[in-house]
Scaffold this motif. Sequence first.
Motif, mmCIF file in Angstrom:
data_model
loop_
_atom_site.group_PDB
_atom_site.id
_atom_site.type_symbol
_atom_site.label_atom_id
_atom_site.label_comp_id
_atom_site.label_asym_id
_atom_site.label_seq_id
_atom_site.Cartn_x
_atom_site.Cartn_y
_atom_site.Cartn_z
ATOM 1 N N UNK A 137 0.819 -1.220 0.000
ATOM 2 C CA UNK A 137 0.000 0.000 0.000
ATOM 3 C C UNK A 137 0.850 1.267 0.000
ATOM 4 N N UNK A 138 2.070 1.196 0.501
ATOM 5 C CA UNK A 138 2.903 2.387 0.597
ATOM 6 C C UNK A 138 3.880 2.557 -0.544
ATOM 7 N N UNK A 139 3.630 1.906 -1.694
ATOM 8 C CA UNK A 139 4.568 1.999 -2.811
ATOM 9 C C UNK A 139 4.619 3.422 -3.366
ATOM 10 N N UNK A 140 3.480 4.064 -3.493
ATOM 11 C CA UNK A 140 3.469 5.428 -4.041
ATOM 12 C C UNK A 140 4.229 6.392 -3.134
ATOM 13 N N UNK A 141 4.040 6.269 -1.802
ATOM 14 C CA UNK A 141 4.767 7.131 -0.878
ATOM 15 C C UNK A 141 6.261 6.826 -0.897
ATOM 16 N N UNK A 142 6.624 5.558 -1.095
ATOM 17 C CA UNK A 142 8.038 5.197 -1.147
ATOM 18 C C UNK A 142 8.724 5.812 -2.362
ATOM 19 N N UNK A 143 8.063 5.756 -3.509
ATOM 20 C CA UNK A 143 8.647 6.346 -4.714
ATOM 21 C C UNK A 143 8.766 7.860 -4.556
ATOM 22 N N UNK A 144 7.735 8.484 -4.004
ATOM 23 C CA UNK A 144 7.777 9.926 -3.794
ATOM 24 C C UNK A 144 8.925 10.312 -2.870
ATOM 25 N N UNK A 145 9.150 9.520 -1.833
ATOM 26 C CA UNK A 145 10.236 9.795 -0.889
ATOM 27 C C UNK A 145 11.598 9.643 -1.557
ATOM 28 N N UNK A 146 11.780 8.582 -2.347
ATOM 29 C CA UNK A 146 13.072 8.346 -2.986
ATOM 30 C C UNK A 146 13.368 9.364 -4.074
ATOM 31 N N UNK A 147 12.357 9.854 -4.766
ATOM 32 C CA UNK A 147 12.587 10.904 -5.755
ATOM 33 C C UNK A 147 13.093 12.183 -5.088
ATOM 34 N N UNK A 148 12.601 12.469 -3.918
ATOM 35 C CA UNK A 148 13.101 13.625 -3.173
ATOM 36 C C UNK A 148 14.502 13.380 -2.643
ATOM 37 N N UNK A 149 14.767 12.156 -2.232
ATOM 38 C CA UNK A 149 16.116 11.818 -1.780
ATOM 39 C C UNK A 149 17.113 11.969 -2.926
ATOM 40 N N UNK A 150 16.696 11.623 -4.150
ATOM 41 C CA UNK A 150 17.598 11.744 -5.305
ATOM 42 C C UNK A 150 17.989 13.204 -5.527
ATOM 43 N N UNK A 269 10.078 27.019 -11.632
ATOM 44 C CA UNK A 269 10.358 27.632 -10.339
ATOM 45 C C UNK A 269 9.777 26.727 -9.267
ATOM 46 N N UNK A 270 10.625 26.182 -8.406
ATOM 47 C CA UNK A 270 10.216 25.182 -7.427
ATOM 48 C C UNK A 270 9.997 25.841 -6.068
ATOM 49 N N UNK A 271 8.876 25.493 -5.466
ATOM 50 C CA UNK A 271 8.546 25.958 -4.126
ATOM 51 C C UNK A 271 9.067 24.938 -3.115
ATOM 52 N N UNK A 272 10.008 25.359 -2.279
ATOM 53 C CA UNK A 272 10.679 24.430 -1.370
ATOM 54 C C UNK A 272 9.767 23.774 -0.368
ATOM 55 N N UNK A 273 8.733 24.476 0.093
ATOM 56 C CA UNK A 273 7.829 23.895 1.092
ATOM 57 C C UNK A 273 7.025 22.755 0.491
ATOM 58 N N UNK A 274 6.534 22.924 -0.735
ATOM 59 C CA UNK A 274 5.805 21.845 -1.400
ATOM 60 C C UNK A 274 6.751 20.797 -1.962
ATOM 61 N N UNK A 275 7.961 21.211 -2.331
ATOM 62 C CA UNK A 275 8.932 20.267 -2.876
ATOM 63 C C UNK A 275 9.399 19.293 -1.814
ATOM 64 N N UNK A 276 9.617 19.797 -0.601
ATOM 65 C CA UNK A 276 10.055 18.965 0.525
ATOM 66 C C UNK A 276 9.139 19.230 1.714
ATOM 67 N N UNK A 277 7.998 18.541 1.797
ATOM 68 C CA UNK A 277 7.113 18.741 2.957
ATOM 69 C C UNK A 277 7.775 18.361 4.274
ATOM 70 N N UNK A 278 8.746 17.439 4.236
ATOM 71 C CA UNK A 278 9.432 17.030 5.452
ATOM 72 C C UNK A 278 10.407 18.121 5.883
ATOM 73 N N UNK A 279 10.343 18.593 7.126
ATOM 74 C CA UNK A 279 11.308 19.611 7.586
ATOM 75 C C UNK A 279 12.748 19.118 7.540
ATOM 76 N N UNK A 280 12.970 17.817 7.788
ATOM 77 C CA UNK A 280 14.331 17.288 7.763
ATOM 78 C C UNK A 280 14.914 17.334 6.354
ATOM 79 N N UNK A 281 14.130 16.967 5.358
ATOM 80 C CA UNK A 281 14.614 17.018 3.978
ATOM 81 C C UNK A 281 14.780 18.452 3.506
ATOM 82 N N UNK A 282 13.870 19.330 3.909
ATOM 83 C CA UNK A 282 13.991 20.732 3.500
ATOM 84 C C UNK A 282 15.214 21.372 4.148
ATOM 85 N N UNK A 283 15.531 20.973 5.373
ATOM 86 C CA UNK A 283 16.735 21.488 6.021
ATOM 87 C C UNK A 283 17.990 20.995 5.305
ATOM 88 N N UNK A 284 17.975 19.745 4.822
ATOM 89 C CA UNK A 284 19.118 19.222 4.072
ATOM 90 C C UNK A 284 19.275 19.944 2.749
#
Length: 368
Positions: A137-150, A269-284
């Motif tokens: 069930x969490x495949x879509x969230x996993x892909x979304x997370x890894x794309x941000x990690x990339x 033009x990328x909005x950082x808050x929507x691009x990285x909803x996670x505060x930890x990823x946005x801080x990185x």
Amino acid sequence: MAISRSRRHKEPAPRLRILSKRKRGSADAYALRRAMTEEERELWASPYLRMLSTPLRVSAVGERHLPTAFLIRLSAKRVPGPHKAIVNVVPDTLEHPAYRHQRPGSGVYIPCRGDAIRAMKEKSVERLLHHSARVQSGLEEQISHLLRVRVLQELRILVQRLRRKPWGATDAPLLRRLTRTEWKELQASGTIPQEDAAAVLVVPPVNRNPATNARPEPSMSSLPLPSAEAPSKDRRPQLPVSTLMPTTTSGAFEDDELSVILPQSKVPLYNGVALFPSPQQRAACHKSLTELQGHPNAASEETRLPEASGRVRGDEKGSHAFLLRSNAKTLLRADTVPLAVALWRLRMWEGQGWDIEGPEYLGPWGAH
């Protein structure tokens, strides 16, 4: 007469750089290679042409040939079970090869869009990998997370490459923080005044936690976020991940017949808050951008902000917007195209960049 199979009958593609004789592995292989010309480097510096040049693969959803840059590769992974091994469908090749290699074995491709997961389940695409494979069930969230990690990985690799090359800083700046005046002008005009702009990232620093008065620790881990660190839902209207903005060259063909044929040049033009909803990823992301901007090899003296000297005040101070460039000169120092491609793939996964709706088609890749 047929050409011998053991004889090279096609010249290799031009390389961005030609290694010295001391570093060459095979003199015969490198003898036929040549360095890219300035015109070829200008084409290679385009993120869109780079994505189109990736190998073609058949999408399991829609059964159409698309470049791999517009697809997500899925593979099968065996995990221990109570009675027998369980085969799960997992994303593959989403992270940078320096962090994680491709899984051995075959795989299937789906369009780089979240809607494709639902269409994949309806068509039972997972059966192409294994007869007992299942989609969690969490495949879509996993892909979304890894794309941000990339995206975060590409940023770190760019910082590391600039640290190893302390030359050419004044010739071709890669990243520049816009001043507050430039950011206001960009918002007012709705155009990006830079011909070689690859992207603009608006990433403000993460606010402190009211309870602990501490900022979140930067994280670019590929593991799922703990529930306590998951991004919180905001009641304010959610901004889009990106917005396409025309460049100053968009009106160059207004009085020409080419304006009817050529599409309008636009830069995301990328909005950082929507691009990285996670505060930890946005801080990185903010940490890597500030390191890249503040590195002496990242920008020239003309484009670096002199805030450290205390001479800048008011609107001449730096804003939260960072301009990423890519041209024939920047390629000789460091390649910013992989970062721009990683950002564009995340944009496509969020549903942007596909001109025809519906998971059955999901293409072509025109931007709207």
